[in-house]
Scaffold this motif. Structure first.
Motif, PDB file in Angstrom:
ATOM      1  N   SER A  59      47.344  14.446  -3.307  1.00  0.00           N
ATOM      2  CA  SER A  59      47.572  13.109  -2.745  1.00  0.00           C
ATOM      3  C   SER A  59      48.605  13.143  -1.635  1.00  0.00           C
ATOM      4  O   SER A  59      49.480  14.011  -1.594  1.00  0.00           O
ATOM      5  CB  SER A  59      48.028  12.134  -3.844  1.00  0.00           C
ATOM      6  OG  SER A  59      49.282  12.526  -4.359  1.00  0.00           O
ATOM      7  N   ARG A  60      48.453  12.189  -0.738  1.00  0.00           N
ATOM      8  CA  ARG A  60      49.464  11.908   0.290  1.00  0.00           C
ATOM      9  C   ARG A  60      49.736  10.419   0.268  1.00  0.00           C
ATOM     10  O   ARG A  60      48.839   9.610   0.014  1.00  0.00           O
ATOM     11  CB  ARG A  60      48.983  12.347   1.668  1.00  0.00           C
ATOM     12  CG  ARG A  60      48.834  13.863   1.821  1.00  0.00           C
ATOM     13  CD  ARG A  60      48.565  14.246   3.265  1.00  0.00           C
ATOM     14  NE  ARG A  60      49.727  13.932   4.092  1.00  0.00           N
ATOM     15  CZ  ARG A  60      49.751  14.097   5.419  1.00  0.00           C
ATOM     16  NH1 ARG A  60      48.678  14.539   6.043  1.00  0.00           N
ATOM     17  NH2 ARG A  60      50.834  13.806   6.101  1.00  0.00           N
ATOM     18  N   HIS A  61      50.970  10.046   0.547  1.00  0.00           N
ATOM     19  CA  HIS A  61      51.316   8.626   0.468  1.00  0.00           C
ATOM     20  C   HIS A  61      52.406   8.285   1.471  1.00  0.00           C
ATOM     21  O   HIS A  61      53.203   9.131   1.873  1.00  0.00           O
ATOM     22  CB  HIS A  61      51.800   8.266  -0.942  1.00  0.00           C
ATOM     23  CG  HIS A  61      52.965   9.088  -1.410  1.00  0.00           C
ATOM     24  ND1 HIS A  61      54.265   8.830  -1.011  1.00  0.00           N
ATOM     25  CD2 HIS A  61      53.024  10.161  -2.232  1.00  0.00           C
ATOM     26  CE1 HIS A  61      55.074   9.713  -1.589  1.00  0.00           C
ATOM     27  NE2 HIS A  61      54.340  10.532  -2.317  1.00  0.00           N
ATOM     28  N   GLY A  62      52.403   7.023   1.855  1.00  0.00           N
ATOM     29  CA  GLY A  62      53.501   6.493   2.636  1.00  0.00           C
ATOM     30  C   GLY A  62      54.589   6.006   1.701  1.00  0.00           C
ATOM     31  O   GLY A  62      54.587   6.313   0.505  1.00  0.00           O
ATOM     32  N   GLN A  63      55.504   5.230   2.234  1.00  0.00           N
ATOM     33  CA  GLN A  63      56.565   4.687   1.394  1.00  0.00           C
ATOM     34  C   GLN A  63      55.942   3.783   0.343  1.00  0.00           C
ATOM     35  O   GLN A  63      55.120   2.923   0.659  1.00  0.00           O
ATOM     36  CB  GLN A  63      57.558   3.910   2.247  1.00  0.00           C
ATOM     37  CG  GLN A  63      58.819   3.521   1.504  1.00  0.00           C
ATOM     38  CD  GLN A  63      59.839   2.869   2.424  1.00  0.00           C
ATOM     39  OE1 GLN A  63      59.445   2.230   3.404  1.00  0.00           O
ATOM     40  NE2 GLN A  63      61.104   3.022   2.132  1.00  0.00           N
ATOM     41  N   GLU A 118      59.997   4.960  -6.912  1.00  0.00           N
ATOM     42  CA  GLU A 118      59.695   4.734  -5.506  1.00  0.00           C
ATOM     43  C   GLU A 118      59.910   6.037  -4.749  1.00  0.00           C
ATOM     44  O   GLU A 118      60.606   6.948  -5.216  1.00  0.00           O
ATOM     45  CB  GLU A 118      60.573   3.636  -4.915  1.00  0.00           C
ATOM     46  CG  GLU A 118      62.055   3.964  -4.899  1.00  0.00           C
ATOM     47  CD  GLU A 118      62.847   2.903  -4.162  1.00  0.00           C
ATOM     48  OE1 GLU A 118      64.020   3.175  -3.853  1.00  0.00           O
ATOM     49  OE2 GLU A 118      62.303   1.826  -3.888  1.00  0.00           O
ATOM     50  N   GLY A 119      59.291   6.144  -3.593  1.00  0.00           N
ATOM     51  CA  GLY A 119      59.435   7.343  -2.785  1.00  0.00           C
ATOM     52  C   GLY A 119      59.038   7.082  -1.357  1.00  0.00           C
ATOM     53  O   GLY A 119      58.366   6.097  -1.048  1.00  0.00           O
ATOM     54  N   GLY A 120      59.455   7.988  -0.463  1.00  0.00           N
ATOM     55  CA  GLY A 120      59.087   7.900   0.937  1.00  0.00           C
ATOM     56  C   GLY A 120      57.810   8.659   1.210  1.00  0.00           C
ATOM     57  O   GLY A 120      57.071   9.035   0.297  1.00  0.00           O
ATOM     58  N   ASN A 121      57.526   8.895   2.485  1.00  0.00           N
ATOM     59  CA  ASN A 121      56.333   9.641   2.853  1.00  0.00           C
ATOM     60  C   ASN A 121      56.343  11.001   2.167  1.00  0.00           C
ATOM     61  O   ASN A 121      57.367  11.699   2.162  1.00  0.00           O
ATOM     62  CB  ASN A 121      56.274   9.839   4.367  1.00  0.00           C
ATOM     63  CG  ASN A 121      56.159   8.516   5.114  1.00  0.00           C
ATOM     64  OD1 ASN A 121      55.700   7.528   4.555  1.00  0.00           O
ATOM     65  ND2 ASN A 121      56.581   8.507   6.366  1.00  0.00           N
ATOM     66  N   GLY A 122      55.209  11.397   1.608  1.00  0.00           N
ATOM     67  CA  GLY A 122      55.191  12.669   0.907  1.00  0.00           C
ATOM     68  C   GLY A 122      53.801  13.087   0.501  1.00  0.00           C
ATOM     69  O   GLY A 122      52.805  12.412   0.790  1.00  0.00           O
ATOM     70  N   SER A 123      53.726  14.239  -0.159  1.00  0.00           N
ATOM     71  CA  SER A 123      52.467  14.758  -0.680  1.00  0.00           C
ATOM     72  C   SER A 123      52.719  15.399  -2.029  1.00  0.00           C
ATOM     73  O   SER A 123      53.811  15.932  -2.288  1.00  0.00           O
ATOM     74  CB  SER A 123      51.848  15.758   0.294  1.00  0.00           C
ATOM     75  OG  SER A 123      52.769  16.788   0.611  1.00  0.00           O
ATOM     76  N   VAL A 124      51.706  15.350  -2.890  1.00  0.00           N
ATOM     77  CA  VAL A 124      51.867  15.754  -4.287  1.00  0.00           C
ATOM     78  C   VAL A 124      50.617  16.493  -4.757  1.00  0.00           C
ATOM     79  O   VAL A 124      49.500  16.126  -4.395  1.00  0.00           O
ATOM     80  CB  VAL A 124      52.096  14.520  -5.194  1.00  0.00           C
ATOM     81  CG1 VAL A 124      52.316  14.951  -6.641  1.00  0.00           C
ATOM     82  CG2 VAL A 124      53.275  13.688  -4.708  1.00  0.00           C
TER      83      VAL A 124
END
Length: 346
Positions: A59-63, A118-124
């Motif tokens: 996955s990738r996500h914004g804030q 919560e989190g900032g831009n990232g990938s998991v």
């Protein structure tokens, strides 16, 4: 599947996943899916693959800000969610355990318990593992909120293994799936068990705890259900009984919360709509409707009457096909763009 800015696909990550990740852990490992560009919209893309009973997710996500509260937990799903943070950062809370996750760290969530973060831009890169085989390996240790820091040898080993497993899950043709998955769960469980405090006689404690929980679940309507009955029925001391459920606040707390959960199910069911709140409260051991209302609101952040409008959930939902498990998990989370720390629901 596309809903509320979220796009899921059944394709897994690129074949060169392992090479890219091992070279630079924070490097994006698949092309992001184009999402709505409206200001404040949720930006989240996921790719999933089912390997036996295990769901593999990239996955990738914004804030973002998310919360899985007790109402969502009641919807089912009895798995562990193991997340390798490849890029970005994350902070959250698993009940009373606070976690601060950096790129390269691994964290564990128990989907049968609340959490938020919560989190900032990232990938998991994540694995969703079935509970029972994991608990057998770990001896029933408390894994919820467990954090493995990136510099630890066990974390480096698990990182490499999760990447390899994700690559294998994409390429596997179905041969030896069960044997590979069993071996993977045994290996992951053994690594996690080394990072959590051991219990006294963990194997025996796990068996006794399972028997106690089963007895509690099947006697919720018994007004005599309480520590005294359990001490007599299972021949354990009050101190030992408390230690077995210490992380949950003691066995009396476990009984009360299970009764509240059962009352929630009853209120949300079609049958419960024909019963009064007082009748349901008495059915599950509450001596007064005032006591029941107070406890119910504290646990679910809504009144019993509001619970009547909630979607009906039944225990057999835990047996739904795994192919739709992650879609269900996503629907049970509350997502939103995060600008301020989330407010908890306990």
């Amino acid at each position: 599947m596309a809903a509320d800015g979220l796009i899921l696909s059944t394709d897994m990550v690129a074949p060169d996943l392992r090479t890219d990740m091992c070279r630079e852990i924070s490097r994006p490992f698949f092309e992001p899916t184009l999402l709505a560009d409206a200001p404040g919209s949720l930006e989240l893309s996921m790719q999933t693959h089912l390997f036996g009973r295990t769901v593999v997710m990239a996955s990738r996500h914004g804030q973002q800000q998310y919360r899985r509260d007790r109402r969502h937990v009641l919807g089912g799903m009895d798995q562990y969610f193991i997340r390798l943070l490849l890029a970005g950062d994350h902070n959250g809370a698993c009940e009373d355990r606070t976690i601060l996750v950096a790129a390269g760290d691994i964290c564990v969530f128990d989907l049968s318990r609340p959490f938020q973060g919560e989190g900032g831009n990232g990938s998991v890169l994540s694995l969703m593992l079935p509970r029972n085989p994991v608990d057998k390996v770990t001896g029933g240790r408390d894994l919820h909120g467990l954090l493995l820091k990136k510099d630890e040898p066990t974390t480096r080993f698990l990182t490499d293994f999760m990447i390899s497993f994700a690559t294998l899950a994409k390429a596997n043709d179905g041969q030896d799936t069960q044997a590979i998955e069993d071996a993977a769960i045994n290996l992951i469980g053994a690594c996690l068990a080394r990072q959590t405090p051991p219990q006294q006689d963990p194997a025996l404690a796990h068996v006794l705890r399972h028997r106690l929980l089963h007895f509690i679940d099947t006697h919720l309507a018994d007004p005599a259900l309480g520590p005294a009955l359990l001490m007599q029925r299972f021949q354990v001391s009050r101190a030992h009984l408390y230690r077995m459920f210490e992380t949950e606040g003691g066995v009396a707390t476990v009984i009360r919360e299970k009764r509240l959960d059962a009352a929630f199910h009853a209120l949300a069911s079609s049958d419960g709509k024909s019963r009064s709140v007082t009748e349901i409260a008495h059915r599950f051991g509450f001596s007064s409707s005032t006591q029941f209302h107070r406890a119910f609101r504290t646990r679910f952040s809504l009144t019993p009457n509001q619970a009547r409008s909630e979607r009906s959930t039944t225990p057999h939902q835990r047996l739904k096909p795994l192919g739709g498990l992650f879609d269900e998990y996503v629907r049970q989370l509350n997502f939103g763009v995060s600008r301020t720390p989330p407010t908890g629901e306990s």
